[in-house]
Design a protein around this motif. Structure first.
Motif, short mmCIF file in Angstrom:
data_model
loop_
_atom_site.label_atom_id
_atom_site.label_comp_id
_atom_site.label_asym_id
_atom_site.label_seq_id
_atom_site.Cartn_x
_atom_site.Cartn_y
_atom_site.Cartn_z
N GLU A 65 72.26 57.73 31.86
CA GLU A 65 73.14 57.52 30.72
C GLU A 65 72.34 57.10 29.50
O GLU A 65 71.25 56.56 29.62
CB GLU A 65 74.23 56.49 31.02
CG GLU A 65 73.77 55.07 31.09
CD GLU A 65 74.93 54.11 31.30
OE1 GLU A 65 74.93 53.07 30.64
OE2 GLU A 65 75.83 54.40 32.11
N GLN A 66 72.89 57.40 28.36
CA GLN A 66 72.28 57.03 27.10
C GLN A 66 73.35 56.38 26.25
O GLN A 66 74.46 56.90 26.13
CB GLN A 66 71.71 58.26 26.40
CG GLN A 66 70.91 57.92 25.18
CD GLN A 66 70.16 59.13 24.64
OE1 GLN A 66 70.32 60.25 25.13
NE2 GLN A 66 69.34 58.92 23.65
N ARG A 67 73.04 55.25 25.65
CA ARG A 67 74.01 54.50 24.86
C ARG A 67 73.67 54.62 23.37
O ARG A 67 72.53 54.47 22.98
CB ARG A 67 74.00 53.04 25.28
CG ARG A 67 75.06 52.20 24.63
CD ARG A 67 75.10 50.81 25.25
NE ARG A 67 75.30 50.86 26.69
CZ ARG A 67 76.49 50.81 27.30
NH1 ARG A 67 77.58 50.69 26.58
NH2 ARG A 67 76.58 50.85 28.60
N PHE A 68 74.68 54.92 22.58
CA PHE A 68 74.54 55.03 21.13
C PHE A 68 75.40 53.95 20.50
O PHE A 68 76.58 53.85 20.81
CB PHE A 68 75.00 56.40 20.63
CG PHE A 68 74.27 57.55 21.27
CD1 PHE A 68 73.05 57.96 20.77
CD2 PHE A 68 74.81 58.19 22.36
CE1 PHE A 68 72.38 59.03 21.36
CE2 PHE A 68 74.15 59.26 22.95
CZ PHE A 68 72.93 59.67 22.45
N VAL A 69 74.83 53.17 19.62
CA VAL A 69 75.59 52.15 18.91
C VAL A 69 76.09 52.77 17.61
O VAL A 69 75.33 53.36 16.86
CB VAL A 69 74.71 50.91 18.62
CG1 VAL A 69 75.49 49.90 17.82
CG2 VAL A 69 74.21 50.32 19.92
N LEU A 70 77.39 52.65 17.38
CA LEU A 70 78.00 53.23 16.18
C LEU A 70 78.25 52.13 15.17
O LEU A 70 78.81 51.08 15.48
CB LEU A 70 79.32 53.92 16.54
CG LEU A 70 79.24 55.01 17.60
CD1 LEU A 70 80.62 55.57 17.88
CD2 LEU A 70 78.29 56.10 17.17
N HIS A 71 77.84 52.37 13.93
CA HIS A 71 78.01 51.43 12.83
C HIS A 71 78.98 52.02 11.81
O HIS A 71 79.32 53.19 11.87
CB HIS A 71 76.66 51.18 12.15
CG HIS A 71 75.62 50.64 13.07
ND1 HIS A 71 75.53 49.31 13.40
CD2 HIS A 71 74.62 51.25 13.74
CE1 HIS A 71 74.51 49.12 14.22
NE2 HIS A 71 73.94 50.29 14.44
N ASP A 72 79.40 51.21 10.87
CA ASP A 72 80.23 51.72 9.77
C ASP A 72 79.53 52.92 9.14
O ASP A 72 78.33 52.88 8.88
CB ASP A 72 80.44 50.65 8.70
CG ASP A 72 81.53 49.66 9.08
OD1 ASP A 72 82.20 49.85 10.10
OD2 ASP A 72 81.71 48.69 8.32
N GLY A 73 80.29 53.96 8.91
CA GLY A 73 79.74 55.16 8.30
C GLY A 73 80.12 56.40 9.09
O GLY A 73 81.01 56.38 9.93
#
Length: 75
Positions: A25-33
């Protein structure tokens, strides 16, 4: 797979991609934008899978809202 994230002040969401063949698995952190998901090199979240279009979807994070926009791909 490579991933980059946009810069912002607070983390609101994370996205987990699971590769069914290797069970990694690969985790992506999502920020405003805004960021795009797809196979293409211009996408911030790149998924190297033939069932994913070069530009598959757009993720829009604003405050506590997450909008997933289909970019009209055929796969």
């Amino acid at each position: 797979m490579n991933a980059t994230t946009t810069t912002c002040t607070a983390i609101k969401f994370s996205l987990v991609q699971v590769d069914q063949e290797s069970t990694s698995e690969q985790r992506f952190v999502l920020h405003d934008g805004v960021c795009e998901v797809g196979r293409g090199g211009e996408c911030e979240i790149r998924i190297s899978n033939g069932s994913v279009s070069k530009r598959h979807a757009r993720l829009i994070v604003k405050g506590l809202q997450l909008v997933i926009e289909d970019l009209g791909s055929t796969n």
